[in-house]
Motif scaffolding. Structure first.
Motif, PDB file in Angstrom:
ATOM      1  N   TYR A  47       0.809  -1.220   0.000  1.00  0.00           N
ATOM      2  CA  TYR A  47       0.000   0.000   0.000  1.00  0.00           C
ATOM      3  C   TYR A  47       0.846   1.277   0.000  1.00  0.00           C
ATOM      4  CZ  TYR A  47      -3.402  -3.511   1.318  1.00  0.00           C
ATOM      5  OH  TYR A  47      -4.185  -4.641   1.334  1.00  0.00           O
ATOM      6  N   SER A  49       2.820   3.270  -2.249  1.00  0.00           N
ATOM      7  CA  SER A  49       3.126   3.446  -3.672  1.00  0.00           C
ATOM      8  C   SER A  49       4.455   4.164  -3.920  1.00  0.00           C
ATOM      9  CB  SER A  49       1.993   4.168  -4.390  1.00  0.00           C
ATOM     10  OG  SER A  49       1.781   5.439  -3.828  1.00  0.00           O
ATOM     11  N   GLN A  53       7.559   2.518  -5.897  1.00  0.00           N
ATOM     12  CA  GLN A  53       8.114   3.199  -7.066  1.00  0.00           C
ATOM     13  C   GLN A  53       9.624   3.359  -6.918  1.00  0.00           C
ATOM     14  OE1 GLN A  53       6.859   7.263  -7.574  1.00  0.00           O
ATOM     15  NE2 GLN A  53       7.325   7.228  -9.745  1.00  0.00           N
TER      16      GLN A  53
END
Length: 76
Positions: A47, A49, A53
C-alpha cells in the motif's frame, strides 16, 4: 501480486514488495486479491506506492540495467 513460478518473482523482490501466488491456484489468487482490495494484505508495503516506485526504479532503471549487463559480460 504476481506468480511465484516465473520471472514475476524478480520485480517483487521474492515477495518483499508484493504478494506472490501460485498462478494455477484460482482460490489463492482470489483470496489474495480480496485481501489486497480490502486493505488486509499482511505485506503492508503493498500500500506504499512511493516506496514501491522507489524500489522499482532502484532495481530496474537504465543505469542498473547497464551495470547488470556489464557484470554479466565481465564474468563477475
Amino acid at each position: 501480486m504476481a506468480g511465484n513460478q516465473d520471472g514475476s518473482i524478480d520485480p517483487l523482490a521474492n515477495g518483499k514488495l508484493g504478494c506472490l501466488v501460485d498462478p494455477d491456484n484460482v482460490e489463492e489468487i482470489a483470496h489474495n486479491l480480496i485481501q489486497i482490495l480490502q486493505g488486509d494484505c499482511s505485506n503492508r508495503v503493498i500500500y506504499q506506492s512511493k516506496y514501491l516506485q522507489q524500489k522499482t526504479i532502484e532495481a530496474f532503471d537504465f543505469s542498473q540495467f547497464r551495470a547488470s549487463l556489464a557484470k554479466l559480460f565481465s564474468g563477475n
